[in-house]
Design a protein around this motif. Structure first.
Motif, short mmCIF file in Angstrom:
data_model
loop_
_atom_site.label_atom_id
_atom_site.label_comp_id
_atom_site.label_asym_id
_atom_site.label_seq_id
_atom_site.Cartn_x
_atom_site.Cartn_y
_atom_site.Cartn_z
N PHE A 66 20.90 -18.79 -20.52
CA PHE A 66 19.45 -18.75 -20.64
C PHE A 66 18.88 -17.57 -19.87
CE2 PHE A 66 15.33 -19.75 -18.76
CZ PHE A 66 14.57 -19.85 -19.91
N VAL A 67 19.36 -17.35 -18.67
CA VAL A 67 18.86 -16.23 -17.87
C VAL A 67 19.19 -14.90 -18.55
CG1 VAL A 67 19.19 -14.98 -15.68
CG2 VAL A 67 18.91 -17.46 -15.69
N ILE A 68 20.40 -14.78 -19.10
CA ILE A 68 20.78 -13.54 -19.77
C ILE A 68 19.89 -13.28 -20.97
CG2 ILE A 68 22.61 -12.47 -21.16
CD1 ILE A 68 24.61 -13.80 -19.23
N PHE A 69 19.69 -14.28 -21.81
CA PHE A 69 18.89 -14.05 -23.01
C PHE A 69 17.40 -14.01 -22.71
CE2 PHE A 69 22.91 -15.40 -24.90
CZ PHE A 69 23.09 -14.32 -25.77
N ASP A 70 16.99 -14.57 -21.60
CA ASP A 70 15.60 -14.43 -21.18
C ASP A 70 15.34 -13.00 -20.74
OD1 ASP A 70 13.08 -15.61 -20.79
OD2 ASP A 70 13.45 -15.71 -18.63
N LEU A 71 16.28 -12.40 -20.03
CA LEU A 71 16.15 -11.00 -19.65
C LEU A 71 16.18 -10.10 -20.88
CD1 LEU A 71 18.26 -10.76 -16.40
CD2 LEU A 71 15.79 -10.61 -16.64
N GLU A 72 16.96 -10.49 -21.87
CA GLU A 72 16.98 -9.73 -23.12
C GLU A 72 15.58 -9.70 -23.72
OE1 GLU A 72 18.46 -10.19 -27.72
OE2 GLU A 72 18.90 -11.76 -26.27
N ALA A 73 14.91 -10.83 -23.71
CA ALA A 73 13.55 -10.88 -24.26
C ALA A 73 12.60 -9.99 -23.48
CB ALA A 73 13.06 -12.33 -24.26
N VAL A 74 12.77 -9.90 -22.17
CA VAL A 74 11.91 -9.03 -21.36
C VAL A 74 12.13 -7.56 -21.74
CG1 VAL A 74 11.49 -8.20 -19.02
CG2 VAL A 74 11.74 -10.64 -19.45
N TYR A 75 13.38 -7.16 -21.88
CA TYR A 75 13.67 -5.78 -22.26
C TYR A 75 13.16 -5.47 -23.67
CZ TYR A 75 16.59 -5.25 -18.14
OH TYR A 75 17.05 -5.17 -16.87
N LEU A 76 13.35 -6.40 -24.58
CA LEU A 76 12.88 -6.16 -25.94
C LEU A 76 11.35 -6.17 -26.01
CD1 LEU A 76 15.49 -8.08 -28.07
CD2 LEU A 76 15.23 -5.62 -27.75
N PHE A 77 10.70 -6.96 -25.17
CA PHE A 77 9.24 -6.93 -25.13
C PHE A 77 8.74 -5.58 -24.64
CE2 PHE A 77 5.19 -7.80 -22.99
CZ PHE A 77 4.46 -8.27 -24.07
N ALA A 78 9.40 -5.05 -23.62
CA ALA A 78 9.02 -3.72 -23.11
C ALA A 78 9.25 -2.66 -24.18
CB ALA A 78 9.82 -3.39 -21.85
N TRP A 79 10.32 -2.78 -24.95
CA TRP A 79 10.57 -1.84 -26.04
C TRP A 79 9.52 -2.00 -27.13
CZ3 TRP A 79 12.01 -3.28 -31.09
CH2 TRP A 79 12.21 -2.22 -31.95
N ALA A 80 9.16 -3.25 -27.45
CA ALA A 80 8.19 -3.49 -28.52
C ALA A 80 6.82 -2.92 -28.17
CB ALA A 80 8.08 -4.99 -28.79
N ILE A 81 6.48 -2.89 -26.89
CA ILE A 81 5.19 -2.32 -26.49
C ILE A 81 5.19 -0.80 -26.71
CG2 ILE A 81 3.76 -1.83 -24.47
CD1 ILE A 81 4.35 -4.64 -23.54
N SER A 82 6.31 -0.16 -26.46
CA SER A 82 6.37 1.30 -26.56
C SER A 82 7.17 1.76 -27.78
CB SER A 82 6.98 1.88 -25.30
OG SER A 82 8.32 1.44 -25.19
N VAL A 83 7.14 0.99 -28.87
CA VAL A 83 7.96 1.33 -30.03
C VAL A 83 7.51 2.64 -30.68
CG1 VAL A 83 6.65 -0.06 -31.69
CG2 VAL A 83 9.07 0.37 -32.08
#
Length: 131
Positions: A66-83
């Motif tokens: 859960f922690v690993i995939f939760d961090l994945e979501a944080v990184y992908l959210f940051a990427w989605a903001i600056s896509v």
């Protein structure tokens, strides 16, 4: 110095609020002291039973995933903001990142780390005694 007066007023208001809450807690709080009051994590409640519980390894494995995939979501959210600013190279890097995580998820799934119930493939029923 005149630009800092709102910050000073804010800091004084915070300290006054903290002092008020601590003073009210001390004044209105419970005065009784039980033997269990000073035990850790109990806050005056008498403990019942043993605090040592055996939890399966599967629980911790799911928590770590859960922690690993939760961090994945944080990184992908940051990427989605600056896509738009990241462009095609950012999209390729995000795709590689998702691909690596997908390979890891498939690996963990194939190992059986996501199976919580009993393994039905290894459970054998003995029908020879039912004749």
């Amino acid at each position: 110095m005149s630009n800092y007066w709102p910050l000073l007023v804010y800091a004084l208001a915070i300290f006054a609020l903290i002092a008020l809450m601590l003073g009210l807690s001390h004044t209105l709080g419970q005065k009784r002291r039980d033997p269990a009051t000073h035990e850790p994590y109990e806050s005056g409640i008498v403990p019942v039973g043993d605090a040592h519980l055996r939890i399966s390894v599967g629980y911790y494995l799911v928590a770590i995933m859960f922690v690993i995939f939760d961090l994945e979501a944080v990184y992908l959210f940051a990427w989605a903001i600056s896509v738009r600013e990241a462009g095609l190279p950012g999209f390729i890097e995000a795709s590689i990142f998702i691909g690596i995580l997908l390979v890891g998820l498939i690996y963990v799934w194939r190992l059986g780390a996501l199976d919580w119930g009993p393994n039905t493939a290894t459970v054998k029923t003995d029908n020879s005694n039912n004749r």
